[in-house]
Scaffold this active site. Structure first.
Site, PDB file in Angstrom:
ATOM      1  N   ARG A 109       0.830  -1.217   0.000  1.00 42.89           N
ATOM      2  CA  ARG A 109       0.000   0.000   0.000  1.00 42.89           C
ATOM      3  C   ARG A 109       0.858   1.259   0.000  1.00 42.89           C
ATOM      4  NH1 ARG A 109      -3.440  -0.412   4.951  1.00 42.89           N
ATOM      5  NH2 ARG A 109      -1.614  -1.560   5.612  1.00 42.89           N
TER       6      ARG A 109
ATOM      7  N   ASN B 242      -6.283  -2.925   2.092  1.00 47.03           N
ATOM      8  CA  ASN B 242      -6.234  -4.369   2.245  1.00 47.03           C
ATOM      9  C   ASN B 242      -7.658  -4.890   2.353  1.00 47.03           C
ATOM     10  OD1 ASN B 242      -3.443  -4.534   2.275  1.00 47.03           O
ATOM     11  ND2 ASN B 242      -3.298  -4.493   4.498  1.00 47.03           N
TER      12      ASN B 242
END
Length: 94
Positions: free
Chosen positions: A21, A39
């Site tokens: 990320r 996520n």
């Protein structure tokens, strides 16, 4: 031409706990994209990327490789409706 497109990506592989990320935000901002990354509880990473078609395509190519710490097995890509977003951020897990 200032056409803005949006694409929703679902990334499968070893993509959680490896900085995916963080690097996704960095790569998206470098391409002047707006959107988000998060996520998912199933172990995938979901991304909404918006911008000019060339930049979104280039970003999707990067996502298909990911950072060195990750292993991307496959990426599902679908066209999406652009959202009213500024910047590119991480969202909570869904």
């Amino acid at each position: 031409m200032n056409e803005i497109i949006a694409r929703r990506l679902r990334v499968h592989g070893r993509v959680q706990g490896v900085g995916f990320r963080f690097y996704t935000v960095r790569e998206a901002l470098a391409r002047n994209l707006t959107g988000w990354v998060r996520n998912r509880t199933d172990g995938t990473v979901e991304i909404q990327a918006q911008g000019r078609p060339g930049e979104v395509d280039d970003f999707q190519r990067w996502v298909s490789r990911g950072p060195e710490s990750a292993r991307v097995d496959r990426v599902e890509a679908n066209d999406a409706s652009p959202e009213a977003l500024t910047g590119f951020c991480e969202l909570d897990t869904l």
